[in-house]
Design a protein around this motif. Sequence first.
Motif, mmCIF file in Angstrom:
data_model
loop_
_atom_site.group_PDB
_atom_site.id
_atom_site.type_symbol
_atom_site.label_atom_id
_atom_site.label_comp_id
_atom_site.label_asym_id
_atom_site.label_seq_id
_atom_site.Cartn_x
_atom_site.Cartn_y
_atom_site.Cartn_z
ATOM 1 N N PHE A 129 0.811 -1.216 0.000
ATOM 2 C CA PHE A 129 0.000 0.000 0.000
ATOM 3 C C PHE A 129 0.845 1.267 0.000
ATOM 4 O O PHE A 129 0.405 2.325 0.443
ATOM 5 C CB PHE A 129 -0.947 0.002 1.210
ATOM 6 C CG PHE A 129 -1.863 -1.183 1.247
ATOM 7 C CD1 PHE A 129 -2.772 -1.406 0.225
ATOM 8 C CD2 PHE A 129 -1.803 -2.094 2.290
ATOM 9 C CE1 PHE A 129 -3.619 -2.505 0.256
ATOM 10 C CE2 PHE A 129 -2.640 -3.199 2.325
ATOM 11 C CZ PHE A 129 -3.548 -3.407 1.300
ATOM 12 N N SER A 130 2.069 1.158 -0.473
ATOM 13 C CA SER A 130 2.976 2.299 -0.514
ATOM 14 C C SER A 130 3.620 2.372 -1.887
ATOM 15 O O SER A 130 3.617 1.404 -2.647
ATOM 16 C CB SER A 130 4.055 2.152 0.567
ATOM 17 O OG SER A 130 5.061 3.141 0.421
ATOM 18 N N GLU A 131 4.169 3.534 -2.225
ATOM 19 C CA GLU A 131 4.910 3.685 -3.471
ATOM 20 C C GLU A 131 6.350 4.094 -3.195
ATOM 21 O O GLU A 131 7.066 4.532 -4.096
ATOM 22 C CB GLU A 131 4.212 4.715 -4.378
ATOM 23 C CG GLU A 131 2.829 4.272 -4.837
ATOM 24 C CD GLU A 131 2.224 5.251 -5.828
ATOM 25 O OE1 GLU A 131 2.890 6.251 -6.150
ATOM 26 O OE2 GLU A 131 1.084 5.002 -6.281
ATOM 27 N N PHE A 132 6.770 3.925 -1.962
ATOM 28 C CA PHE A 132 8.116 4.324 -1.560
ATOM 29 C C PHE A 132 9.115 3.208 -1.856
ATOM 30 O O PHE A 132 8.889 2.042 -1.527
ATOM 31 C CB PHE A 132 8.133 4.642 -0.061
ATOM 32 C CG PHE A 132 9.503 4.934 0.485
ATOM 33 C CD1 PHE A 132 10.109 6.153 0.258
ATOM 34 C CD2 PHE A 132 10.183 3.979 1.233
ATOM 35 C CE1 PHE A 132 11.372 6.429 0.772
ATOM 36 C CE2 PHE A 132 11.440 4.241 1.747
ATOM 37 C CZ PHE A 132 12.037 5.465 1.513
ATOM 38 N N VAL A 133 10.218 3.561 -2.483
ATOM 39 C CA VAL A 133 11.297 2.619 -2.738
ATOM 40 C C VAL A 133 12.533 3.145 -2.019
ATOM 41 O O VAL A 133 13.058 4.212 -2.356
ATOM 42 C CB VAL A 133 11.596 2.472 -4.246
ATOM 43 C CG1 VAL A 133 12.789 1.542 -4.463
ATOM 44 C CG2 VAL A 133 10.370 1.955 -4.980
ATOM 45 N N GLY A 134 12.978 2.411 -0.989
ATOM 46 C CA GLY A 134 14.101 2.875 -0.184
ATOM 47 C C GLY A 134 15.089 1.768 0.108
ATOM 48 O O GLY A 134 14.840 0.585 -0.170
#
Length: 498
Positions: A129-134
């Motif tokens: 449910f996220s679009e963060f790539v870390g």
Amino acid sequence: MVREMLISHDSEETRVALLEDRELVELYVERPKRSVVGNVYLGKVKDVLPGMQAAFLDIGLEKNAFLYVDEIVAREGESAGPQRRDIAGLLKPGQEILVQVLKDPMGTKGARVTTDVSLPGRFVVLMPFSEFVGVSRKLPEAERDRLHAAVAGHVPEGVGIIVRTVAQGVPEKEIVADLEFLLRLWKRVSHQATEALAPEIVYTEMDLALRFVRDVFSEEFARLVIDDKATYSKVVSFLKKASPGLVKRVSHYKEREPLFDARGLQATIEASMRRVVELPSGGYIAIDPTEALTAIDVNTGRFVGRKNLEDTIVRTNLEAVEEVARQLRLRDIGGIIVIDFIDMAEAPNRAEVTRRLAAALERDRTKTRVTEMSRLGLVEMTRKNVTDGLFNVLTEACPRCGGEGRVLSDVTRRIAVERRMRELLNSGRSSAYLFAVAPDTYDLLMAPGLNVVAGLKAETGKRVAIMPEEGLEPAEVRVVIEGKGGVLPRGLGKLRSR
């Protein structure tokens, strides 16, 4: 520093120990009633509490789970900014919702859950449910750039991931394979959630042994020793797929002497349940858990120093810093922690103790936050609280004191029992009584010089005898026999004379 992992498994429990230079620094225990952290459930909203901005959900456990408004993922079209969100506008009683457990049920509290589901793999964590790539901040900048470039083109739109520290130096092919596995897993979980009837579990996290191998075991460990053949086979099978290069570091322990005994860990485990921990120079720390926080007190104890008072205090505090950091990891103490260091007169010494504490906590995998030392020598800190901690897993509240750590004094107990017998004599209609009390209490009442029986007879005009009886509470009084018309029941006179 030589790091090792030991896994001991039998029919009753699984234990995972982490050692640094042969010293036990972390211990985790899982029994048949295992942790539910990481499990994903299709839950049903039972109550929505606008006053607390939270909701209680039935997820099939003994106690309803707690969901705070900030743990609800923003829906499509809704801003995830800092503006205030109203729980009543997000959830309704009876609504079914997919949640993941963040914290196990503890004491009277149910599990803490979130709708922001994440699925951990060996090298990456998938966040559907996220679009963060870390990438883990613990890695060097150049390695972070390499890993980010390796995964960026393989992450589907609308999905986020975090590349874990253990991915350092791992080829791109292996990391992408881990990501693809998690994507397939999430597809199965999503499908099962659509078929489930709330409350129902739709994803179960790995058991303790595999979880630690997946999340913790890496090139930093010299070896992993396992004393159970089935667990050994399971771990080796997992590593062959996830990290083939680590398989050679895993060994099966086959000796007769138990693994933990052979490594001399039992004494350390037993010491982890004691309130007082000795320091090398003769000082000690005392650890006191409470409902709100854990208090740790530092004392000089037997240490008198050699130069001056300030030097003695600073040395004790510095020794305490290392032991406090170790005990926090070993006992898995979470929540608010207040450390009462011995007051130091010089500001540079206070700053050094705080600095050394922060440095010692860097070895802790669990997130911590430390404040500056106050003028009174107090340091407040927090440590992420996920499980009940080793102390609560291995112990239970004392049935005698109810967990208070203290019991009625002998004098208080004797007075309470005498008072109760006096009340029974004054309110009763019989002229003779045989009372039963706990054996220890009986010895108190019959101590030379007290004349309890004679005193009660003189005060009430009734005949009295007392006998010991196993199974009674320390201050409990039981009427065994009542005599009528001034006639003592058989044997009463003999008991009275004891």
